[in-house]
Design a protein around this motif. Structure first.
Motif, PDB file in Angstrom:
ATOM      1  N   VAL A  23       0.843  -1.258   0.180  1.00  0.00           N
ATOM      2  CA  VAL A  23       0.023   0.079  -0.116  1.00  0.00           C
ATOM      3  C   VAL A  23       0.880   1.151  -0.146  1.00  0.00           C
ATOM      4  N   PRO A  24       0.287   2.285  -0.437  1.00  0.00           N
ATOM      5  CA  PRO A  24       1.189   3.704  -0.440  1.00  0.00           C
ATOM      6  C   PRO A  24       1.477   3.920   1.443  1.00  0.00           C
ATOM      7  N   GLU A  25       2.374   4.824   1.291  1.00  0.00           N
ATOM      8  CA  GLU A  25       3.063   5.169   2.814  1.00  0.00           C
ATOM      9  C   GLU A  25       1.892   5.581   3.489  1.00  0.00           C
ATOM     10  N   GLY A  26       1.048   6.649   3.054  1.00  0.00           N
ATOM     11  CA  GLY A  26      -0.068   6.955   4.126  1.00  0.00           C
ATOM     12  C   GLY A  26      -0.957   5.949   4.867  1.00  0.00           C
ATOM     13  N   PRO A  27      -1.452   4.884   4.511  1.00  0.00           N
ATOM     14  CA  PRO A  27      -2.042   4.083   5.256  1.00  0.00           C
ATOM     15  C   PRO A  27      -1.355   3.135   6.162  1.00  0.00           C
ATOM     16  N   ARG A  28       0.072   3.027   5.756  1.00  0.00           N
ATOM     17  CA  ARG A  28       0.824   2.003   6.529  1.00  0.00           C
ATOM     18  C   ARG A  28       0.792   2.226   8.026  1.00  0.00           C
ATOM     19  N   GLY A  29       0.557   1.227   8.802  1.00  0.00           N
ATOM     20  CA  GLY A  29       0.399   1.317  10.305  1.00  0.00           C
ATOM     21  C   GLY A  29      -1.228   1.499  10.630  1.00  0.00           C
ATOM     22  N   TYR A  30      -2.047   1.619   9.606  1.00  0.00           N
ATOM     23  CA  TYR A  30      -3.495   1.704   9.798  1.00  0.00           C
ATOM     24  C   TYR A  30      -4.354   0.745   8.951  1.00  0.00           C
ATOM     25  N   VAL A  31      -3.690   0.039   8.177  1.00  0.00           N
ATOM     26  CA  VAL A  31      -4.508  -1.107   7.466  1.00  0.00           C
ATOM     27  C   VAL A  31      -4.948  -2.162   8.654  1.00  0.00           C
ATOM     28  N   ARG A  32      -6.103  -2.508   8.167  1.00  0.00           N
ATOM     29  CA  ARG A  32      -6.981  -3.104   9.418  1.00  0.00           C
ATOM     30  C   ARG A  32      -6.423  -4.723   9.621  1.00  0.00           C
ATOM     31  N   ASP A  33      -5.530  -5.170   8.886  1.00  0.00           N
ATOM     32  CA  ASP A  33      -4.870  -6.265   9.212  1.00  0.00           C
ATOM     33  C   ASP A  33      -4.275  -6.283  10.444  1.00  0.00           C
ATOM     34  N   LEU A  34      -3.943  -5.161  10.830  1.00  0.00           N
ATOM     35  CA  LEU A  34      -3.057  -4.994  12.014  1.00  0.00           C
ATOM     36  C   LEU A  34      -3.923  -5.415  13.391  1.00  0.00           C
ATOM     37  N   ARG A  35      -5.346  -5.276  13.132  1.00  0.00           N
ATOM     38  CA  ARG A  35      -6.115  -5.500  14.235  1.00  0.00           C
ATOM     39  C   ARG A  35      -5.808  -7.023  14.668  1.00  0.00           C
TER      40      ARG A  35
ATOM     41  N   CYS B  18      -1.813   1.305  23.384  1.00  0.00           N
ATOM     42  CA  CYS B  18      -0.788   1.018  22.215  1.00  0.00           C
ATOM     43  C   CYS B  18       0.681   1.148  22.656  1.00  0.00           C
ATOM     44  N   ALA B  19       0.981   1.023  24.052  1.00  0.00           N
ATOM     45  CA  ALA B  19       2.333   0.791  24.483  1.00  0.00           C
ATOM     46  C   ALA B  19       2.524  -0.604  24.607  1.00  0.00           C
ATOM     47  N   ARG B  20       1.545  -1.403  24.395  1.00  0.00           N
ATOM     48  CA  ARG B  20       1.657  -2.829  24.780  1.00  0.00           C
ATOM     49  C   ARG B  20       2.347  -3.531  23.804  1.00  0.00           C
ATOM     50  N   PRO B  21       3.413  -4.572  24.296  1.00  0.00           N
ATOM     51  CA  PRO B  21       4.269  -5.091  23.467  1.00  0.00           C
ATOM     52  C   PRO B  21       3.606  -5.889  22.245  1.00  0.00           C
ATOM     53  N   ALA B  22       2.420  -6.228  22.327  1.00  0.00           N
ATOM     54  CA  ALA B  22       1.797  -7.030  21.241  1.00  0.00           C
ATOM     55  C   ALA B  22       1.348  -5.925  20.189  1.00  0.00           C
ATOM     56  N   PHE B  23       1.077  -4.796  20.498  1.00  0.00           N
ATOM     57  CA  PHE B  23       0.709  -3.848  19.569  1.00  0.00           C
ATOM     58  C   PHE B  23       1.990  -3.440  18.688  1.00  0.00           C
ATOM     59  N   ALA B  24       3.116  -3.027  19.588  1.00  0.00           N
ATOM     60  CA  ALA B  24       4.335  -2.659  18.890  1.00  0.00           C
ATOM     61  C   ALA B  24       4.866  -3.755  18.006  1.00  0.00           C
ATOM     62  N   LYS B  25       4.477  -4.867  18.200  1.00  0.00           N
ATOM     63  CA  LYS B  25       5.229  -6.022  17.289  1.00  0.00           C
ATOM     64  C   LYS B  25       4.318  -6.020  16.086  1.00  0.00           C
ATOM     65  N   ALA B  26       2.981  -5.932  16.152  1.00  0.00           N
ATOM     66  CA  ALA B  26       2.033  -6.126  15.133  1.00  0.00           C
ATOM     67  C   ALA B  26       2.297  -4.896  14.421  1.00  0.00           C
ATOM     68  N   HIS B  27       2.388  -3.742  14.837  1.00  0.00           N
ATOM     69  CA  HIS B  27       2.725  -2.399  14.007  1.00  0.00           C
ATOM     70  C   HIS B  27       3.987  -2.661  13.219  1.00  0.00           C
ATOM     71  N   ALA B  28       4.943  -3.026  13.983  1.00  0.00           N
ATOM     72  CA  ALA B  28       6.306  -3.046  13.115  1.00  0.00           C
ATOM     73  C   ALA B  28       6.340  -4.052  12.263  1.00  0.00           C
ATOM     74  N   ASP B  29       5.485  -5.213  12.401  1.00  0.00           N
ATOM     75  CA  ASP B  29       5.594  -6.152  11.361  1.00  0.00           C
ATOM     76  C   ASP B  29       4.831  -5.778  10.143  1.00  0.00           C
ATOM     77  N   GLN B  30       3.751  -5.071  10.403  1.00  0.00           N
ATOM     78  CA  GLN B  30       2.951  -4.434   9.220  1.00  0.00           C
ATOM     79  C   GLN B  30       3.736  -3.458   8.240  1.00  0.00           C
ATOM     80  N   ILE B  31       4.315  -2.408   9.186  1.00  0.00           N
ATOM     81  CA  ILE B  31       5.021  -1.637   8.331  1.00  0.00           C
ATOM     82  C   ILE B  31       6.391  -2.301   7.563  1.00  0.00           C
ATOM     83  N   ALA B  32       6.834  -3.522   8.164  1.00  0.00           N
ATOM     84  CA  ALA B  32       8.141  -4.158   7.717  1.00  0.00           C
ATOM     85  C   ALA B  32       7.484  -4.934   6.245  1.00  0.00           C
ATOM     86  N   HIS B  33       6.037  -5.277   6.323  1.00  0.00           N
ATOM     87  CA  HIS B  33       5.811  -6.338   5.187  1.00  0.00           C
ATOM     88  C   HIS B  33       5.559  -5.219   4.057  1.00  0.00           C
TER      89      HIS B  33
END
Length: 217
Positions: free
Chosen positions: A17-29, A192-207
């Motif tokens: 996806v373009p940069e704008g929605p990265r970190g917000y695409v709902r697969d992160l949930r 959003c300080a929870r480790p599980a969120f941080a990992k999910a967010h970082a993994d989506q950005i990396a993807h």
């Protein structure tokens, strides 16, 4: 589309996806829910720019995420989240009344808050002199501020899927900047300080970042 063994829990998202929605695409949930619950999963991808018949067969609107779990397939992030929640008490209490309260708040986040915040954001993209939906959104946020002033968590005095989905609905900066809601802000920051969120967010950005490299090659 990437293929997977039928027994695997797989979260499907776009290949890029373009940069704008990265970190917000709902697969992160769904990534976040799996991380919180300790569920093993993989991430599959479908083309962002060519949404073909195979994608539409799984998600008729051509959106993401969708979820496959053995012979079960689900679309819409809320439905997928509830499916995952049934697998772990970390996400959904088993006591009947608490389960009902969790379900109510999950649906409230989607139907009473996100249903207002997304149209409000969309109207605001055209920079109207006044956004006709702003009063409606502020009224919803005022209710949540009262709720979150009185409690740290929505259900059972602990984190549940209800907190996950509400925090994800509220965390975009364009929503957080609409007014002064200190209890809500503290709630979002804490979740959003929870480790599980941080990992999910970082993994989506990396993807999506890995896909940039492929597109540039």
């Amino acid at each position: 589309m990437n293929q997977t063994a039928p027994e695997q829990l797989t979260i499907w998202t776009f290949d890029w996806v373009p940069e704008g929605p990265r970190g917000y695409v709902r697969d992160l949930r769904l990534r976040w829910a799996c991380e919180e619950a300790g569920l093993s999963y993989r991430v599959g991808s479908v083309p962002f720019e060519d949404r073909g018949a195979e994608h539409l067969a799984m998600q008729p609107f051509g959106q993401v995420p969708y979820l496959t779990d053995g012979d079960v397939s689900l679309f819409e992030s809320g439905a997928c989240l509830l499916h995952l929640s049934e697998k772990s008490e970390a996400l959904m209490p088993r006591e009947r009344a608490l389960r009902a309260e969790t379900l109510s708040w999950v649906l409230a986040a989607l139907n009473s808050v996100e249903m207002v915040s997304v149209p409000w954001w969309f109207v605001g993209l055209s920079s109207p002199p006044e956004n006709p939906l702003e009063g409606w959104l502020r009224a919803r946020l005022a209710v949540l501020e009262d709720v979150l002033t009185a409690r740290d968590w929505l259900v059972d005095g602990r984190f549940t899927a209800a907190d996950l989905i509400l925090a994800d609905v509220l965390r975009p900066p364009w929503i957080r900047g609409i007014g002064h809601y200190p209890a809500t802000d503290a709630y979002i920051d804490r979740i959003c300080a929870r480790p599980a969120f941080a990992k999910a967010h970082a993994d989506q950005i990396a993807h999506f970042s890995r896909a940039d490299e492929t597109r540039e090659a």
